[in-house]
Each structure stands twice: as structure tokens, then as C-alpha cells.
Design a protein around this motif. Structure first.
Motif, PDB file in Angstrom:
ATOM      1  N   LYS A  37       0.838  -1.192   0.000  1.00 45.46           N
ATOM      2  CA  LYS A  37       0.000   0.000   0.000  1.00 45.46           C
ATOM      3  C   LYS A  37       0.877   1.249   0.000  1.00 45.46           C
ATOM      4  CE  LYS A  37      -3.868  -2.019   2.632  1.00 45.46           C
ATOM      5  NZ  LYS A  37      -3.351  -3.320   3.088  1.00 45.46           N
ATOM      6  N   ARG A  38       0.323   2.323  -0.498  1.00 43.02           N
ATOM      7  CA  ARG A  38       0.965   3.631  -0.420  1.00 43.02           C
ATOM      8  C   ARG A  38       0.235   4.439   0.635  1.00 43.02           C
ATOM      9  NH1 ARG A  38       1.784   5.184  -6.824  1.00 43.02           N
ATOM     10  NH2 ARG A  38       3.179   3.448  -7.343  1.00 43.02           N
ATOM     11  N   ILE A  39       0.972   4.856   1.646  1.00 43.64           N
ATOM     12  CA  ILE A  39       0.357   5.413   2.848  1.00 43.64           C
ATOM     13  C   ILE A  39       0.989   6.762   3.174  1.00 43.64           C
ATOM     14  CG2 ILE A  39      -0.056   5.019   5.321  1.00 43.64           C
ATOM     15  CD1 ILE A  39       0.512   1.938   4.467  1.00 43.64           C
ATOM     16  N   THR A  40       0.150   7.715   3.544  1.00 42.79           N
ATOM     17  CA  THR A  40       0.616   9.020   3.992  1.00 42.79           C
ATOM     18  C   THR A  40       0.368   9.143   5.485  1.00 42.79           C
ATOM     19  OG1 THR A  40       0.149  10.051   1.845  1.00 42.79           O
ATOM     20  CG2 THR A  40       0.357  11.510   3.748  1.00 42.79           C
ATOM     21  N   VAL A  62       5.668   4.345   2.471  1.00 39.44           N
ATOM     22  CA  VAL A  62       5.170   5.351   3.399  1.00 39.44           C
ATOM     23  C   VAL A  62       5.881   6.679   3.175  1.00 39.44           C
ATOM     24  CG1 VAL A  62       4.783   5.918   5.821  1.00 39.44           C
ATOM     25  CG2 VAL A  62       4.794   3.517   5.103  1.00 39.44           C
ATOM     26  N   GLN A  63       5.105   7.752   3.210  1.00 40.56           N
ATOM     27  CA  GLN A  63       5.679   9.090   3.318  1.00 40.56           C
ATOM     28  C   GLN A  63       5.094   9.758   4.557  1.00 40.56           C
ATOM     29  OE1 GLN A  63       4.649  12.137   0.494  1.00 40.56           O
ATOM     30  NE2 GLN A  63       2.530  11.444   0.251  1.00 40.56           N
ATOM     31  N   ARG A 268      12.816   4.369   5.541  1.00 41.62           N
ATOM     32  CA  ARG A 268      13.282   4.346   4.151  1.00 41.62           C
ATOM     33  C   ARG A 268      12.580   5.408   3.324  1.00 41.62           C
ATOM     34  NH1 ARG A 268      12.399  -1.103   5.278  1.00 41.62           N
ATOM     35  NH2 ARG A 268      10.471  -1.092   4.082  1.00 41.62           N
ATOM     36  N   GLY A 269      11.294   5.603   3.600  1.00 39.91           N
ATOM     37  CA  GLY A 269      10.531   6.585   2.856  1.00 39.91           C
ATOM     38  C   GLY A 269      10.827   7.991   3.320  1.00 39.91           C
ATOM     39  N   PRO A 270      10.333   8.982   2.595  1.00 42.22           N
ATOM     40  CA  PRO A 270      10.663  10.377   2.913  1.00 42.22           C
ATOM     41  C   PRO A 270       9.888  10.914   4.111  1.00 42.22           C
ATOM     42  CG  PRO A 270       9.156  10.296   1.062  1.00 42.22           C
ATOM     43  CD  PRO A 270       9.513   8.866   1.368  1.00 42.22           C
ATOM     44  N   VAL A 271      10.551  11.772   4.884  1.00 35.62           N
ATOM     45  CA  VAL A 271       9.880  12.612   5.870  1.00 35.62           C
ATOM     46  C   VAL A 271       9.954  14.034   5.332  1.00 35.62           C
ATOM     47  CG1 VAL A 271       9.796  13.410   8.254  1.00 35.62           C
ATOM     48  CG2 VAL A 271      10.557  11.074   7.754  1.00 35.62           C
TER      49      VAL A 271
END
Length: 519
Positions: A37-40, A62-63, A268-271
Motif C-alpha cells: 500500500k501507499r500510505i501518507t 510510506v511518506q 526508508r521513505g521520505p519525511v
């Protein structure tokens, strides 16, 4: 929002035990058949960061969007003379109860276990001060004034044992030190009789400390009778009194902000920093998130959104597509402000006064004062948490103009510590007013006056998802106002998102009407 190591204090540090929905040390299960999934995640506080960490472990993308330029939310460690060099003071979360095993587990996982130290609470140093009707007296000398004041509320000819009255007087003093303003006055009404009834079947003699003036070791009493007020009114408040005056509290050498800092670095994903949420809109095929970065406003369309924003902030923005019960709990949840005022002192003058740590109940607008240990180069000075106020007490302090607050606290505290008036003793100050912070609008959610059933109903409504919009944070947990609650709710939300069906639309960014303006 903290002293010598547990191996030298006699307080055993608990071994970690997993309490999350799934043991995080086990291999991650395969994502659902639909794929990752792509999660915000909205908010880089403890709840948002641990949820993002867990979701990535489960195989999702995740972002994280964060309005501040740092991680941690209401965890804020301030360094005088530069972060990592001079003395540190906690302007947010500052202590970890030993019973919060999930927090201790994550401290171990983040490689911080060697930095755990004991936090010394109020009344833990008998040289510290306590406000009484006779003025400010040392903790070791306070019993006569406390007992005299307590006896005034007792009926004539009562038959309570002297040691029971002494213990009850000290318990009432601890309530007075922790309970703020009008809440405390309402609580103390009729409380003395209740305390005596609670103590009637307890032999308090093992907790008496002999000396020129006999007193009660509240730290030891609470350690052995943590549930003594579990069935009384204001159960949740008494739980916090037990916690805040317990010897089984810890802090982190080097600052509590090491927890969110290490969590953020492991993602791993962006903050994405400086991203302020302006509105949330739940749709059948996803969630629309209005975000401002600088002067630019954009709209994100996301399959799954985890909102960790405090409800005190969320209710000030457009929130559509959610049910009436959810809207009601967002609008009605009670938050209390908190204010911390810290001083950078030339030296730890309180050590010359015989105080080695802990805290004083100084009363007035200042309320609580804590003496952090000097763990940096002493030539760079020492930090003093001059004032810690919550709830109505923080509101009373906020009525003092901002430019006069430090001076007001300094004036009050100088009556207890005249050393503060010595030339060059105060080198600087730093304040955190959580109730006036637009990104928090309060220090934490509060359920002190709620019965257990009502409190659990509120927690469940706070945590329930709305379509693709999920919620986490201390306000969604059964341990509000603590890091433990943020961690538990973040992990629970990650599990729920992992099991949720994937909407048809993938995460994208689309132009928003009026983009480029401000709201």
C-alpha cells in the motif's frame, strides 16, 4: 513532557517485553495480495514515526508529512550553549514509568538502553522545598505544617492513628502538588476523609522516615501500593499521582528527543518537513489532504492516511466525510495546556544548598521546579526547569504577558532560591507554551475526571477509522499523555492499515483550487 543510572540507585530497570499487536521482532508477514500500500502519515511525532516504521516493516510504501522542521512533536529537548554541548532540559516529555514496557522495548531496539537513567520526582530529595501554610519548608521538615493543616478538616474526637494521619497529610500534599488550580481545589473537597478510609487497612509504619521531624517516604509507599486509589473517584488522576511521585521513573541521558530522532533516521521513505495540513476529506476512493508548504498549497489524494494530529488541532480545520460520533469526539476531547520555563544558570547552585536532584513544589504561578543533573561540561553551566505548570495553572501563567513570564517566575523562585539573584547567575532562558503552540494547542488529552467506562468509550471513538482515514496518538490510547500511549496507538493503527482493503486510486498529488495562496 531523568537522573542517575538504575544500577546505582537500587531501582531495577524492567526487562523489555513485547506488548504491541504483533511481536515486532518476528519476520514481517507478506502484504495482502493486492500488493504494498501507499500510505501518507500526518505528523512525525512518536505515534506517526513508529507507525511508519512498522508499516515499512510490513512491506508498504510510506511518506510522512510534518509541519515542524524536526521530529518528535511534543517531545522537545533544548540544549543551552548548543545542542549536544551545553546543559539539556526537557521542554516536552521528560519521564518514562518503569511499567511502560513498550517504551522500554523500543528504547532497547533503538540502541538507547545504555542511556537510561533514573528520573527523580517530587519529594525524592528531602532537601528540596515544599510550599505549606507555614511558608516554604524543606521536605524533611514539612510534616508538622502538613499535619496541622490536615487535622483542621477532621471531625473532633476522631480515632485515626497518628501515623495514618501523617501519611494521609503527605498524600494530600502530593495531590496538591500535582493537581492544577480549580481541578485540584474541587478534588481536595472531601478528599481528606477518603484518604483516611483508603489507609485504614494499610500499615503505614514501614514508610515512616525517622529524623528530627518524622515524615513519610511517598516514593516507597506508592511503589508498594500502586492501586490504593484504583476504585475511588478520579481514578485516572490518582494513577498519575502515583506515577509522578514514584521512584520507578526513567529518563534518557542525552535527551528524550533521541527516540524520535532515531526513529526518523531509520525510515526508508521520505519525511517531508514544513508540510502543514490544512484540511482532510474522506472520499469512497481515498482521502484528500490539503497541505501548505511555504506559500504553496496543494492537495494530495491518498488511498490510506494516518492522522496523528492532536484533535485540538484537527478540529480547527475542515474535516469532511466522517461520521457524527467521530466529529463529536474530535470536537469535544479535552486537552490541557502545559508550560515549561527553563533557566540557564552559571552553576548548579542548588547543589550547594544540599539538593542533589528531584523537584520542589514551589507553588504560586511557578508550581513545580525540577533540578536536572549536570551531565555536560560544568563550565558551560547548568539547566534549571524553573517552572512546570499544567491545566488551569498553565492558563493562569499564560495570563501574564509573554515578555514578563520569565521575570515573574524568576521573582517567585528567588524567594526560595535567593542565589538566582546573584550577578551573572542566570545566563538565559527558554520557554515552551504548549497551549499557545498552533501545532499542538495543548500538551495532552485529559481523562482525569472520567469514569473508566466513559474513558474507554472516548478512546475507542478517537481511534476508530473513517474509510481510508486512520487515527493514532496518545489521545487514541488508554495511556494518554505518555509516550507509551503514542507507541501503542501507532502500532495498532499500522496493523489496522495493513489489514485494510486497498481503494482503487493510488497516491498522487493533484493541483488544488487556489494553490499558491494561504489559508
Amino acid at each position: 513532557m531523568r537522573r542517575n543510572g538504575p544500577t546505582t540507585t537500587g531501582t531495577a530497570r524492567p526487562s523489555p517485553s513485547p506488548t504491541s499487536p504483533r511481536d515486532p521482532l518476528l519476520p514481517a508477514p507478506a502484504p495482502p495480495a493486492a500488493g504494498p500500500k501507499r500510505i501518507t502519515v500526518l505528523g512525525a511525532g512518536i505515534a506517526g514515526l513508529v507507525a511508519a516504521h512498522e508499516l515499512e516493516r510490513l512491506g508498504h510504501r510510506v511518506q510522512v508529512l510534518e509541519a515542524r522542521l524536526r521530529p518528535g512533536g511534543r517531545v522537545r529537548t533544548h540544549g543551552f550553549a548548543g545542542r549536544g554541548h551545553g546543559p539539556l532540559v526537557e521542554l516536552g516529555a521528560m519521564r518514562i514509568p518503569a511499567a511502560h514496557r513498550l517504551t522500554m522495548q523500543w528504547i532497547d531496539r533503538l540502541g538507547l538502553s545504555d542511556r537510561v537513567r533514573q528520573f527523580r520526582p517530587l519529594f525524592s530529595d528531602d532537601a528540596s522545598y515544599l510550599e505549606t501554610t507555614a511558608g516554604h519548608v524543606r521536605v524533611r521538615d514539612a510534616s508538622p505544617a502538613l499535619v496541622e493543616e490536615f487535622r483542621r478538616s477532621l471531625p473532633p474526637g476522631h480515632r485515626y492513628r497518628p501515623e495514618t494521619v501523617l501519611c494521609a497529610a503527605w498524600l494530600a500534599a502530593s495531590v496538591d502538588a500535582v493537581a492544577p488550580g480549580t481541578f485540584g481545589r474541587a478534588l481536595l473537597s472531601g478528599l481528606h476523609g477518603e484518604l483516611l478510609d483508603l489507609l485504614a487497612d494499610i500499615d503505614v509504619r514501614p514508610y515512616l522516615v525517622d529524623g528530627p521531624v518524622q515524615r513519610v517516604d511517598l516514593n516507597r509507599f506508592f511503589a508498594h501500593h500502586q492501586g490504593f486509589a484504583a476504585n475511588g473517584r478520579f481514578r485516572y488522576f490518582f494513577n498519575d499521582v502515583v506515577t509522578e511521585t514514584s521512584s520507578a521513573l526513567f529518563r534518557l541521558d542525552g535527551g528524550m528527543d533521541q527516540i524520535p530522532g532515531r526513529l526518523a533516521r531509520r525510515l526508508r521513505g521520505p519525511v517531508r518537513w514544513g508540510q502543514r495540513v490544512l484540511g482532510l476529506h474522506v472520499r469512497p476512493d481515498g482521502v484528500l489532504v490539503d497541505v501548505r508548504h511555504g506559500l504553496a498549497v496543494r492537495r494530495l489524494v491518498s488511498d490510506h492516511v494516518l492522522c496523528t494530529l492532536p484533535f485540538s488541532v484537527l478540529r480547527r480545520m475542515p474535516l469532511t466525510g466522517v461520521g457524527p460520533e467521530k466529529t463529536a469526539v474530535v470536537n469535544d476531547m479535552q486537552y490541557w495546556p502545559a508550560t515549561k520555563i527553563a533557566l540557564h544558570c552559571r552553576e548548579a547552585f542548588w547543589e550547594h544548598d544540599g539538593i542533589s536532584g528531584g523537584g520542589s513544589f514551589t507553588g504560586g504561578l511557578t508550581r513545580q521546579t525540577y533540578y536536572p543533573p549536570v551531565e555536560s561540561d560544568p563550565r558551560l553551566g547548568a539547566a534549571l526547569l524553573a517552572s512546570y505548570t499544567i491545566g488551569p495553572d498553565a492558563e493562569a501563567l499564560s495570563e501574564v504577558p509573554r515578555e514578563k513570564r520569565v521575570g515573574t517566575v524568576l521573582g517567585e523562585l528567588s524567594a526560595v532560591h535567593p542565589e538566582l539573584g546573584a550577578p551573572g547567575m542566570v545566563l538565559g532562558s527558554e520557554s515552551q507554551v504548549w497551549g499557545e503552540d498552533p501545532l499542538s494547542r495543548g500538551a495532552a488529552s485529559v481523562r482525569w475526571s472520567k469514569d473508566p467506562v466513559t474513558a474507554e468509550e472516548e478512546r475507542a471513538l478517537a481511534a476508530v477509522s473513517q474509510g481510508g482515514l486512520f487515527f493514532a496518538g496518545e489521545h487514541c490510547s488508554s495511556t494518554p499523555a505518555w509516550i507509551e500511549g503514542a507507541l501503542a496507538s501507532g502500532l495498532a493503527a499500522a496493523e489496522e492499515i495493513h489489514a485494510h482493503a486497498v481503494p482503487r486510486r493510488a497516491t498522487t498529488a493533484v493541483p488544488r483550487a487556489g494553490a499558491g495562496g494561504t489559508r
